[in-house]
Design a protein around this motif. Sequence first.
Motif, short mmCIF file in Angstrom:
data_model
loop_
_atom_site.label_atom_id
_atom_site.label_comp_id
_atom_site.label_asym_id
_atom_site.label_seq_id
_atom_site.Cartn_x
_atom_site.Cartn_y
_atom_site.Cartn_z
N GLU A 33 0.71 -1.40 -0.15
CA GLU A 33 -0.05 -0.08 0.08
C GLU A 33 0.83 1.25 0.15
OE1 GLU A 33 -2.75 0.14 3.46
OE2 GLU A 33 -3.81 -1.65 2.76
N GLY A 34 0.19 2.35 -0.53
CA GLY A 34 0.92 3.55 -0.27
C GLY A 34 -0.11 4.63 0.00
N GLU A 35 0.30 5.55 1.27
CA GLU A 35 -0.44 6.42 1.50
C GLU A 35 0.18 7.80 1.74
OE1 GLU A 35 -3.03 7.58 5.94
OE2 GLU A 35 -2.51 5.36 5.40
N ASP A 36 -0.59 9.04 1.22
CA ASP A 36 -0.14 10.37 1.11
C ASP A 36 -1.01 11.26 1.94
OD1 ASP A 36 1.19 12.55 0.37
OD2 ASP A 36 1.47 12.15 -1.59
N GLY A 49 -8.33 13.61 2.53
CA GLY A 49 -9.01 12.50 2.42
C GLY A 49 -8.19 11.25 2.09
N ASP A 50 -8.59 10.18 1.42
CA ASP A 50 -7.84 9.30 1.03
C ASP A 50 -7.66 9.03 -0.66
OD1 ASP A 50 -10.56 8.50 0.27
OD2 ASP A 50 -10.70 6.39 1.40
N GLY A 51 -7.61 10.05 -1.16
CA GLY A 51 -7.80 10.10 -2.49
C GLY A 51 -6.64 9.64 -3.40
N ASP A 52 -5.31 9.73 -2.67
CA ASP A 52 -4.03 9.44 -3.07
C ASP A 52 -3.70 8.03 -2.53
OD1 ASP A 52 -2.36 9.94 -5.19
OD2 ASP A 52 -0.81 10.59 -3.69
N ASP A 53 -4.44 7.39 -1.68
CA ASP A 53 -4.07 6.06 -1.21
C ASP A 53 -4.40 5.06 -2.12
OD1 ASP A 53 -3.73 7.68 1.19
OD2 ASP A 53 -5.29 6.90 2.14
N THR A 54 -3.40 3.93 -2.29
CA THR A 54 -3.56 2.99 -3.33
C THR A 54 -3.12 1.74 -2.44
OG1 THR A 54 -1.47 3.28 -4.06
CG2 THR A 54 -3.22 4.30 -5.07
N ASP A 55 -3.57 0.62 -3.19
CA ASP A 55 -3.07 -0.69 -2.70
C ASP A 55 -2.78 -1.61 -4.01
OD1 ASP A 55 -5.63 -2.51 -3.31
OD2 ASP A 55 -6.07 -0.95 -1.99
N LEU A 56 -1.94 -2.52 -4.15
CA LEU A 56 -1.54 -3.26 -5.41
C LEU A 56 -1.17 -4.53 -4.97
CD1 LEU A 56 -0.51 -2.86 -8.23
CD2 LEU A 56 1.71 -2.59 -7.64
N THR A 57 -2.00 -5.59 -5.63
CA THR A 57 -1.65 -6.85 -5.31
C THR A 57 -1.14 -7.40 -6.54
OG1 THR A 57 -3.78 -6.87 -3.84
CG2 THR A 57 -2.94 -9.03 -4.69
N MET A 58 -0.16 -8.31 -6.27
CA MET A 58 0.57 -9.19 -7.46
C MET A 58 0.56 -10.58 -7.18
SD MET A 58 3.72 -6.75 -8.03
CE MET A 58 4.40 -7.62 -9.50
N LEU A 59 -0.06 -11.42 -8.18
CA LEU A 59 0.21 -13.03 -8.19
C LEU A 59 1.02 -13.11 -9.40
CD1 LEU A 59 -3.54 -13.81 -7.61
CD2 LEU A 59 -1.88 -13.59 -5.85
N PHE A 60 2.07 -14.18 -9.21
CA PHE A 60 3.15 -14.40 -10.49
C PHE A 60 3.44 -15.59 -10.15
CE2 PHE A 60 5.07 -12.05 -6.56
CZ PHE A 60 6.22 -12.76 -6.62
N ALA A 61 4.03 -16.10 -11.52
CA ALA A 61 4.73 -17.35 -11.48
C ALA A 61 5.92 -17.06 -12.54
CB ALA A 61 3.95 -18.29 -12.19
N ARG A 62 6.98 -17.69 -12.28
CA ARG A 62 8.27 -17.58 -13.16
C ARG A 62 8.85 -18.93 -13.19
NH1 ARG A 62 6.69 -12.93 -12.45
NH2 ARG A 62 7.52 -11.25 -11.22
N TYR A 63 9.29 -19.36 -14.62
CA TYR A 63 9.79 -20.62 -15.17
C TYR A 63 11.13 -20.48 -15.80
CZ TYR A 63 10.45 -25.05 -17.10
OH TYR A 63 11.06 -26.30 -17.50
N LEU A 70 -5.02 -3.03 -9.11
CA LEU A 70 -4.86 -1.77 -8.14
C LEU A 70 -6.06 -1.20 -7.60
CD1 LEU A 70 -2.81 0.47 -7.50
CD2 LEU A 70 -3.60 1.48 -9.74
N GLY A 71 -6.01 -0.90 -6.28
CA GLY A 71 -7.16 -0.15 -5.89
C GLY A 71 -6.85 1.05 -5.37
N THR A 72 -7.74 2.10 -5.61
CA THR A 72 -7.38 3.31 -5.07
C THR A 72 -8.55 3.84 -4.24
OG1 THR A 72 -8.77 4.54 -6.88
CG2 THR A 72 -6.34 3.95 -7.36
N GLY A 73 -8.13 5.10 -3.19
CA GLY A 73 -9.14 5.38 -2.38
C GLY A 73 -10.41 5.98 -2.85
N ASN A 74 -10.25 6.66 -3.97
CA ASN A 74 -11.53 7.17 -4.67
C ASN A 74 -12.01 6.65 -5.97
OD1 ASN A 74 -9.67 8.09 -6.60
ND2 ASN A 74 -9.79 9.97 -6.23
N GLY A 75 -11.33 5.53 -6.21
CA GLY A 75 -11.83 4.70 -7.43
C GLY A 75 -11.07 5.11 -8.81
#
Length: 375
Positions: free
Chosen positions: A318-321, A326-340, A355-360
Amino acid sequence: MIENNNVFISSNNRSFRKAPMAAALVLAAGVSSPVMAEVSFESDNGWKAGFNGHIPIFAVFGNYDEPTDEDSFTITTGFNPATLQTNIYAPTQNGLEVSGHFQMNANIAPGDANTEFRSRVSEIAVAGDFGKVNIGKGFGIYGVPAIGDNGSALGVGLIGGPDQVAATAGRIGNGYFYANFTPRVMYTSNNLGGLQFKVGLFSPSKVDGVTDAEYTMPRIEANVVYSGDNFSLWSSGFTQDVDSKTGTFDDYTMSGIDFGGSVSLGGLSVRGNYGITQGTGNGVFAARLDPNEEDASQWYVETTYQINRTTLGVSYGEGEDDFIAGDGDDTDLTMLFARYAATDHLTLMAEYTTLGTGNGQGEYDAIIFGSQLTF
């Protein structure tokens, strides 16, 4: 200097021969990377030259929400652009190993991509019993161990939108602060029983469009890393002053500190990092004029499991500023990955990123397939 006679090719590596970004990605334990072997040439009089690099290519299928609200397909380089690093080594004299390093980088863009072909590294390195000194443009210090996460090291991560054509952003602002490539003078200590530190003076980063600002002192960055057989702990920090020539804003200081670590047990690895910055946001140096020195924070946790030549991983950050109301610049990033690792030098990759954001605004999810040649 470099002669054509008695030239040989070698895959022998020395730690200071690695490309700066690649070196950053393996600073902390628990990061698996493709084998990188420099191809080198040597003359009769002791001069050596070599090159190494990587070519990553990704196909991105993205579903983007407001304000674009569209689906998009693009081919891009991912977090790391295609890179060719050339290294020149002088004969060792008076106990000093002197070398020069040049790095060229290219993003993948449709049409004329000249603006995306650039040099991020041009420096002299002097190594000896005292440690090593780097003089010139190269990778930073603050946040470097954190950027060793497996997800963004070989992946895509944060995407700028459906029209993304340059390198993506990995976990910048959603897990760590970006070290960037900047002119500097940097000292790296020898390994002191598992403990190693760096400190450097950097050209200050300038706030875009602010003509009244002046930068009379260098930015100072430093980190310390302690590594054992299956773990690593680190911390880094920076400070830079931003002054007003005429007093139109209050003088202020950009600063930051982070803490992180990694541990590995068999094929299982876990790593995480938490950082706090003031006066610059949660992504890059001098992101804005910020005399109130508002706080921002970035953190992530990642788990990977390696089975023979396959690595599976999941990470969340997550990132928060506080600069944004408010929470307009707050974000969260989820990553699922595979390497071969198809070979020691060719890696095949798959990734799902959301990617999720505070205000969409700017939310998206993407399915990604890619490959990277490392040489």
